[in-house]
Design an enzyme around this catalytic site. Structure first.
Site, mmCIF file in Angstrom:
data_model
loop_
_atom_site.group_PDB
_atom_site.id
_atom_site.type_symbol
_atom_site.label_atom_id
_atom_site.label_comp_id
_atom_site.label_asym_id
_atom_site.label_seq_id
_atom_site.Cartn_x
_atom_site.Cartn_y
_atom_site.Cartn_z
ATOM 1 N N GLY A 194 0.761 -1.248 0.000
ATOM 2 C CA GLY A 194 0.000 0.000 0.000
ATOM 3 C C GLY A 194 0.782 1.284 0.000
ATOM 4 O O GLY A 194 0.215 2.355 -0.248
ATOM 5 N N GLU B 212 3.859 -6.849 1.824
ATOM 6 C CA GLU B 212 3.905 -7.176 0.395
ATOM 7 C C GLU B 212 3.762 -5.930 -0.472
ATOM 8 O O GLU B 212 2.710 -5.695 -1.057
ATOM 9 C CB GLU B 212 2.841 -8.234 0.055
ATOM 10 C CG GLU B 212 1.492 -7.982 0.672
ATOM 11 C CD GLU B 212 0.559 -9.184 0.597
ATOM 12 O OE1 GLU B 212 1.033 -10.324 0.532
ATOM 13 O OE2 GLU B 212 -0.664 -8.955 0.619
ATOM 14 N N PRO B 213 4.845 -5.139 -0.564
ATOM 15 C CA PRO B 213 4.802 -3.946 -1.413
ATOM 16 C C PRO B 213 4.844 -4.284 -2.901
ATOM 17 O O PRO B 213 5.502 -5.240 -3.311
ATOM 18 C CB PRO B 213 6.086 -3.209 -1.020
ATOM 19 C CG PRO B 213 7.016 -4.292 -0.564
ATOM 20 C CD PRO B 213 6.141 -5.328 0.097
ATOM 21 N N ARG C 17 3.683 -1.370 -5.750
ATOM 22 C CA ARG C 17 3.909 -0.087 -6.422
ATOM 23 C C ARG C 17 5.188 0.616 -5.960
ATOM 24 O O ARG C 17 5.947 1.140 -6.778
ATOM 25 C CB ARG C 17 2.709 0.823 -6.125
ATOM 26 C CG ARG C 17 2.726 2.138 -6.874
ATOM 27 C CD ARG C 17 1.671 3.093 -6.274
ATOM 28 N NE ARG C 17 0.390 2.481 -6.069
ATOM 29 C CZ ARG C 17 -0.640 2.500 -6.939
ATOM 30 N NH1 ARG C 17 -0.519 3.133 -8.072
ATOM 31 N NH2 ARG C 17 -1.780 1.913 -6.640
ATOM 32 N N ARG D 118 -3.871 3.663 -16.437
ATOM 33 C CA ARG D 118 -4.155 4.289 -15.141
ATOM 34 C C ARG D 118 -4.816 5.668 -15.267
ATOM 35 O O ARG D 118 -5.740 5.970 -14.514
ATOM 36 C CB ARG D 118 -2.886 4.361 -14.280
ATOM 37 C CG ARG D 118 -2.298 2.969 -13.983
ATOM 38 C CD ARG D 118 -1.287 2.985 -12.854
ATOM 39 N NE ARG D 118 -1.899 3.261 -11.575
ATOM 40 C CZ ARG D 118 -1.900 4.416 -10.979
ATOM 41 N NH1 ARG D 118 -1.279 5.441 -11.521
ATOM 42 N NH2 ARG D 118 -2.513 4.591 -9.837
ATOM 43 N N TYR E 242 -8.229 5.622 -13.332
ATOM 44 C CA TYR E 242 -8.244 6.243 -11.983
ATOM 45 C C TYR E 242 -8.003 7.744 -12.029
ATOM 46 O O TYR E 242 -7.730 8.350 -11.003
ATOM 47 C CB TYR E 242 -7.143 5.641 -11.106
ATOM 48 C CG TYR E 242 -7.020 4.143 -11.142
ATOM 49 C CD1 TYR E 242 -8.014 3.334 -10.606
ATOM 50 C CD2 TYR E 242 -5.900 3.541 -11.697
ATOM 51 C CE1 TYR E 242 -7.883 1.957 -10.629
ATOM 52 C CE2 TYR E 242 -5.769 2.165 -11.724
ATOM 53 C CZ TYR E 242 -6.764 1.380 -11.198
ATOM 54 O OH TYR E 242 -6.635 0.013 -11.218
ATOM 55 N N CYS F 280 -8.830 5.033 -30.229
ATOM 56 C CA CYS F 280 -10.101 5.613 -30.668
ATOM 57 C C CYS F 280 -10.998 5.774 -29.455
ATOM 58 O O CYS F 280 -11.963 5.017 -29.273
ATOM 59 C CB CYS F 280 -10.751 4.712 -31.696
ATOM 60 S SG CYS F 280 -9.741 4.605 -33.152
ATOM 61 N N GLU F 281 -10.664 6.714 -28.616
ATOM 62 C CA GLU F 281 -11.368 6.899 -27.356
ATOM 63 C C GLU F 281 -11.021 8.309 -26.868
ATOM 64 O O GLU F 281 -9.843 8.594 -26.627
ATOM 65 C CB GLU F 281 -10.849 5.826 -26.377
ATOM 66 C CG GLU F 281 -11.433 5.854 -25.018
ATOM 67 C CD GLU F 281 -12.424 4.706 -24.796
ATOM 68 O OE1 GLU F 281 -12.521 3.785 -25.624
ATOM 69 O OE2 GLU F 281 -13.112 4.784 -23.771
HETATM 70 N N1 LLP Z 1 -1.282 -7.079 -1.319
HETATM 71 C C1 LLP Z 1 -2.535 -7.208 -1.761
HETATM 72 C C2 LLP Z 1 -3.403 -8.243 -1.205
HETATM 73 C C3 LLP Z 1 -3.015 -6.363 -2.772
HETATM 74 O O1 LLP Z 1 -4.260 -6.503 -3.210
HETATM 75 C C4 LLP Z 1 -2.144 -5.383 -3.320
HETATM 76 C C5 LLP Z 1 -2.604 -4.512 -4.402
HETATM 77 C C6 LLP Z 1 -0.846 -5.295 -2.827
HETATM 78 C C7 LLP Z 1 -0.444 -6.152 -1.817
HETATM 79 C C8 LLP Z 1 0.150 -4.314 -3.357
HETATM 80 O O2 LLP Z 1 -0.231 -3.014 -3.105
HETATM 81 P P1 LLP Z 1 0.777 -1.827 -3.500
HETATM 82 O O3 LLP Z 1 2.006 -1.941 -2.612
HETATM 83 O O4 LLP Z 1 1.114 -1.964 -4.913
HETATM 84 O O5 LLP Z 1 0.008 -0.592 -3.207
HETATM 85 N N2 LLP Z 1 -4.289 -1.161 -10.308
HETATM 86 C C9 LLP Z 1 -4.299 -0.208 -9.217
HETATM 87 C C10 LLP Z 1 -3.746 -0.772 -7.957
HETATM 88 C C11 LLP Z 1 -4.427 -2.035 -7.514
HETATM 89 C C12 LLP Z 1 -3.837 -2.611 -6.271
HETATM 90 C C13 LLP Z 1 -4.256 -4.016 -6.109
HETATM 91 N N3 LLP Z 1 -3.740 -4.642 -4.946
HETATM 92 C C14 LLP Z 1 -3.516 1.038 -9.659
HETATM 93 O O6 LLP Z 1 -3.029 1.083 -10.774
HETATM 94 O O7 LLP Z 1 -3.403 2.002 -8.901
#
Ligand code: LLP
Length: 463
Positions: free
Chosen positions: A274, A316-317, A319, A356, A360, A387-388
């Site tokens: 997150g 579990e990072p 992004r 994205r 979003y 085409c959007e």
């Molecule tokens: N763990 C779980 C269970 C998750 O569902 C996710 C992300 C992560 C870890 C990793 O989260 P992060 O560290 O990347 O924030 N497509 C969206 C983001 C979807 C996130 C899905 N789950 C975007 O482009 O912003």
């Protein structure tokens, strides 16, 4: 080699990167990869490679992944975990952010495990050489074959619903050894992020409702053929606040206390991912080290307060690791001026390689990679080629005067770009190169027109 303080980037003070302190910068607080600099041709260079040369060699659009930025981020997670968590810990990469052989192999070589969210991601991680014990299998609707695959590979399954629990309990005896299972519970924690990427609030499709905790523990006690290892919760993505992670520690520790009181020898807590990244100057995410410190200290304190032994801590990072390590280079095509309203500059990719912005409303920053010394002189809207009408990559981009053939470099595209890419309008997915110390290796081939039709079938009567 010159530091990034050209006229075009002067406005981007946060781009300035000093080679002497590469490792002390948190990649998620940078707009460009840590190795970005300006070379004597006034071109942007990443990982010792000139982006203009990379496009000439590998084509356009092109994902350019900087190995050093990815490794530095991974090492910062590992070092902070060792420093601030007194128990055992495992950092795992949420590979949904960008799952391919190279990304899995690099983070694994830094000691990471891998979080996978489908059979396809699991297959890729295994092909990259990741051992099953370091893989955690997620998802709110795993199929029976996916559960069988995960168990056979020796993964930890993060169970999301009752159907999965029943299937896991049935599959366990035949599997030869008890499958490791974590219970994912919705923590009921609100945080400020886009509605679609918030998962911890109660009205979420992910995880068990926390009110079902005693029913879950009863089920676990009755099914000792499964190795119930602990709890998982994830509150959302692109989060800049630390407080929700502190709150989560108390919630997870309460569940663990309840499990231990019920006689279950659980000893793992997974806090999800997150941590947000800087897409534009106004974004101010905490550093990787500060995030880990808060998470680790909160979990340790919450467990100590409840008299619990320190569990194995997993985070579990996705992004924050991969996002800042990559840029996408596009070639600029035509432009359109709508007098008094705006100027559109079109590039040769768009929502198919970066969905994205349209999904979003995400904002990005860009520079013109072959004119880094040119002064910023216009505000334009960068349009994709689909085409959007909504296929706009950047609104109000501050750029120098551009010409067709210029190379537009969009920053922080490592996370949820390639992994969410599509073939909309039958565009071929771009290639990706890994850059390091002046060397560039192709890690994903550019799709071809032949690739586009390889799964198409033409029934005989249509021929
Ligand atoms: N763990 C779980 C269970 C998750 O569902 C996710 C992300 C992560 C870890 C990793 O989260 P992060 O560290 O990347 O924030 N497509 C969206 C983001 C979807 C996130 C899905 N789950 C975007 O482009 O912003």
């Amino acid at each position: 080699m010159v530091l990034l303080d050209s006229p075009q980037t002067a406005a981007l003070s946060s781009l300035l990167t000093s080679p002497v302190d590469l490792d002390s910068r948190s990649p998620n607080q940078q707009l460009l990869p840590l190795t970005a600099c300006l070379n004597d041709r006034d071109h942007l260079e990443i990982g010792g490679c000139d982006v203009v040369d990379l496009v000439a060699q590998f084509g356009s659009p092109l994902y350019i992944l900087d190995e050093q930025t990815l490794r530095v981020g991974a090492q910062q997670y590992q070092q902070a975990m060792q420093r601030y968590y007194p128990g055992s810990a495992q950092v795992i990469y949420a590979s949904k952010a960008w799952n391919c052989l190279a990304t899995c192999a690099i983070v694994t070589s830094e000691g990471f495990g891998i979080d996978v969210a489908s059979g396809g991601e699991l297959y890729t991680a295994l092909q990259a050489g990741v051992s099953g014990e370091k893989i955690y299998f997620h998802g709110n609707n795993k199929s029976l074959p996916e559960l069988e695959f995960a168990i056979a590979a020796g993964c930890t399954v993060v169970a999301d619903n009752w159907l999965e629990l029943e299937r896991l309990a049935e599959l366990a005896p035949a599997s030869g050894n008890s499958p490791r299972v974590m219970l994912r519970i919705t923590p009921g924690i609100e945080c400020h992020t886009h509605e679609y990427i918030r998962t911890g609030h109660l009205d979420s499709k992910f995880g068990f409702d926390p009110n079902q905790i005693s029913a879950l523990l009863d089920f676990a006690v009755q099914h000792s053929q499964v190795n119930w290892v602990g709890f998982h919760a994830h509150i959302g993505s692109q989060i800049f606040e630390l407080q929700p992670h502190q709150d989560l520690a108390g919630v997870l520790a309460d569940w663990l206390a309840a499990a231990i009181a019920a006689g279950l020898p659980m000893n793992e807590l997974n806090v999800g991912g997150g941590l947000g990244i800087r897409y534009v100057e106004s974004d101010q995410p905490p550093s990787i080290t500060d995030w880990v410190k808060v998470v680790a200290e909160s979990i340790a304190a919450a467990c100590q307060d409840r008299g619990l032994p320190l569990p194995k801590l997993i985070c579990e990072p996705g992004r924050s690791l991969i996002g800042p390590a990559c840029v996408t280079a596009y070639t600029i095509g035509g432009h359109k001026e709508v007098p008094g309203i705006r100027t559109y500059v079109a590039v040769d990719g768009g929502m198919s390689d970066n969905p994205r912005p349209i999904t979003y409303q995400s904002a990005y920053r860009a520079v013109v990679g072959n004119r880094m010394a040119a002064p910023v002189s216009q505000t334009v809207t960068v349009a994709g080629k689909h085409c959007e009408s909504g296929d706009i990559l950047l609104k109000d981009a501050q750029l120098p005067v551009t010409e067709p053939g210029d190379i537009l470099v969009v920053m922080t595209t490592g996370a949820y770009n390639y992994s969410m890419a599509s073939n909309y309008n039958r565009l071929t997915r771009p290639a990706a190169v890994l850059v390091h110390s002046g060397e560039a290796n192709l890690i994903l081939k550019r799709e071809t027109y032949q690739d586009l039709v390889k799964n198409d079938l033409l029934p005989e009567r249509l021929v």
